[in-house]
Structure formats: structure tokens, C-alpha cells
Design a protein around this motif. Structure first.
Motif, PDB file in Angstrom:
ATOM      1  N   ILE A 114       5.731  10.065   0.673  1.00 27.55           N
ATOM      2  CA  ILE A 114       5.282   8.777   0.165  1.00 27.55           C
ATOM      3  C   ILE A 114       5.367   7.772   1.314  1.00 27.55           C
ATOM      4  O   ILE A 114       6.466   7.450   1.789  1.00 27.55           O
ATOM      5  N   LYS A 117       0.863  -1.179   0.000  1.00 29.37           N
ATOM      6  CA  LYS A 117       0.000   0.000   0.000  1.00 29.37           C
ATOM      7  C   LYS A 117       0.897   1.227   0.000  1.00 29.37           C
ATOM      8  O   LYS A 117       1.876   1.292   0.737  1.00 29.37           O
ATOM      9  N   VAL A 118       0.552   2.168  -0.852  1.00 31.38           N
ATOM     10  CA  VAL A 118       1.335   3.387  -0.987  1.00 31.38           C
ATOM     11  C   VAL A 118       0.391   4.570  -0.873  1.00 31.38           C
ATOM     12  O   VAL A 118      -0.589   4.658  -1.619  1.00 31.38           O
ATOM     13  N   ASN A 119       0.662   5.430   0.088  1.00 27.10           N
ATOM     14  CA  ASN A 119      -0.128   6.640   0.241  1.00 27.10           C
ATOM     15  C   ASN A 119       0.749   7.831  -0.137  1.00 27.10           C
ATOM     16  O   ASN A 119       1.789   8.058   0.474  1.00 27.10           O
ATOM     17  N   ILE A 120       0.328   8.553  -1.151  1.00 24.71           N
ATOM     18  CA  ILE A 120       1.029   9.751  -1.607  1.00 24.71           C
ATOM     19  C   ILE A 120       0.337  10.959  -0.993  1.00 24.71           C
ATOM     20  O   ILE A 120      -0.872  11.137  -1.160  1.00 24.71           O
ATOM     21  N   LYS A 166      -0.912   8.718  -9.644  1.00 29.81           N
ATOM     22  CA  LYS A 166      -0.914   7.323  -9.193  1.00 29.81           C
ATOM     23  C   LYS A 166      -0.042   6.440 -10.077  1.00 29.81           C
ATOM     24  O   LYS A 166       0.629   5.533  -9.585  1.00 29.81           O
ATOM     25  N   ILE A 190       3.700   5.321  -9.422  1.00 31.95           N
ATOM     26  CA  ILE A 190       4.049   4.197  -8.547  1.00 31.95           C
ATOM     27  C   ILE A 190       3.693   2.900  -9.271  1.00 31.95           C
ATOM     28  O   ILE A 190       2.526   2.666  -9.582  1.00 31.95           O
ATOM     29  N   THR A 219      -1.447  -0.832  -4.148  1.00 36.68           N
ATOM     30  CA  THR A 219      -2.634  -0.005  -4.117  1.00 36.68           C
ATOM     31  C   THR A 219      -2.199   1.397  -3.727  1.00 36.68           C
ATOM     32  O   THR A 219      -1.595   1.593  -2.672  1.00 36.68           O
ATOM     33  N   VAL A 220      -2.498   2.356  -4.582  1.00 36.47           N
ATOM     34  CA  VAL A 220      -2.021   3.723  -4.384  1.00 36.47           C
ATOM     35  C   VAL A 220      -3.190   4.645  -4.072  1.00 36.47           C
ATOM     36  O   VAL A 220      -4.201   4.635  -4.769  1.00 36.47           O
ATOM     37  N   THR A 221      -3.033   5.430  -3.005  1.00 35.62           N
ATOM     38  CA  THR A 221      -3.995   6.477  -2.682  1.00 35.62           C
ATOM     39  C   THR A 221      -3.263   7.815  -2.715  1.00 35.62           C
ATOM     40  O   THR A 221      -2.039   7.869  -2.550  1.00 35.62           O
ATOM     41  N   VAL A 222      -4.025   8.874  -2.914  1.00 36.30           N
ATOM     42  CA  VAL A 222      -3.439  10.212  -2.995  1.00 36.30           C
ATOM     43  C   VAL A 222      -4.229  11.156  -2.092  1.00 36.30           C
ATOM     44  O   VAL A 222      -5.451  11.197  -2.158  1.00 36.30           O
ATOM     45  N   THR A 259       4.811   3.954   2.578  1.00 42.00           N
ATOM     46  CA  THR A 259       4.753   2.616   1.999  1.00 42.00           C
ATOM     47  C   THR A 259       4.633   1.589   3.114  1.00 42.00           C
ATOM     48  O   THR A 259       5.339   1.679   4.125  1.00 42.00           O
TER      49      THR A 259
END
Length: 119
Positions: free
Chosen positions: A115, A53-56, A73, A76, A80-83, A117
Motif C-alpha cells: 500500500i 493518494k493510495v495505490n494498492i 478500493k 481504504i 483517491t485509490v488505485t489498484v 500512500t
């Protein structure tokens, strides 16, 4: 995110053209391009990079409505990427207006990124 493992920070600038998406992508690349996480697959469920999981988080000075979240998005490659977008960053003068660079004015857009992770 159940387990936060890494936080990387960076900044990006669009000197000409006043494109907040370009500045945001540069901030993300600045945050991650000198890092390697060779042990990440050892701790991810099923050793699968797509379980990451990656939160930007982006601090954007203006034009939030023009930020292309899907392009952001796509920076990356796994997981699963959220912004999250918040007020911040900076507007400052570039000192020159260049019509051939599609300048609308002489402002530079500076975006900060964090970022997160984990899994």
C-alpha cells in the motif's frame, strides 16, 4: 503520485472458499491495521484526507478476473485509490475440503499487498 510518503505491506489468506477478493482485503487490512499516520493531514494539500493518494498493489495467485476491485478500493476510507494487480501470491493446500465452507477444492489463496500512500 507526486510525493510518496508511506509504504505498508501485508498478506491475506482465504483458507476455505477460494475467494481471491477476501484474501486481497485481508492482505490490505494486514498492511494497514497496526499503523497510524497522525501527521498526514499536516502535509496534505489543504490538510484534506481526501487529497491523499493510495495505490494498492496486489500479487494474486489466480482468479484475477474474479477480484472485485470496488470492494478492494472500499477497504481504504480516504483519498483517491488505485489498484494494480500482478501475478504472485501463492496457492497451497489447506489439507481439508469443507463443503459447508463453500470449498471448491482444498486450496488456500494467499495474496500479498503493498500500500503506497502520499499525495
Amino acid at each position: 503520485m507526486e510525493k510518496l510518503m508511506f509504504i505498508q505491506t501485508g498478506f491475506g489468506v482465504d483458507v476455505h472458499g477460494q475467494d481471491v477478493t477476501k484474501a486481497a482485503i485481508r492482505a490490505i487490512v494486514n498492511a494497514i491495521h497496526t499503523n497510524s499516520m497522525p501527521g498526514i493531514t499536516d502535509v496534505l494539500p489543504n490538510h484534506d484526507l481526501n487529497k491523499m493518494k493510495v495505490n494498492i498493489k496486489l500479487a494474486v495467485p489466480c482468479d484475477k478476473d474474479k477480484l472485485d476491485i470496488e470492494k478492494v478500493k472500499a477497504t481504504i476510507p480516504y483519498g483517491t485509490v488505485t489498484v494494480e494487480v500482478m501475478d504472485g501470491g501463492m496457492l497451497t493446500r489447506s489439507g481439508i475440503f469443507l463443503e459447508d465452507k463453500e470449498d471448491k477444492n482444498d486450496l488456500m489463496y494467499i495474496v500479498n499487498a503493498s500500500i503506497e500512500t502520499g499525495y
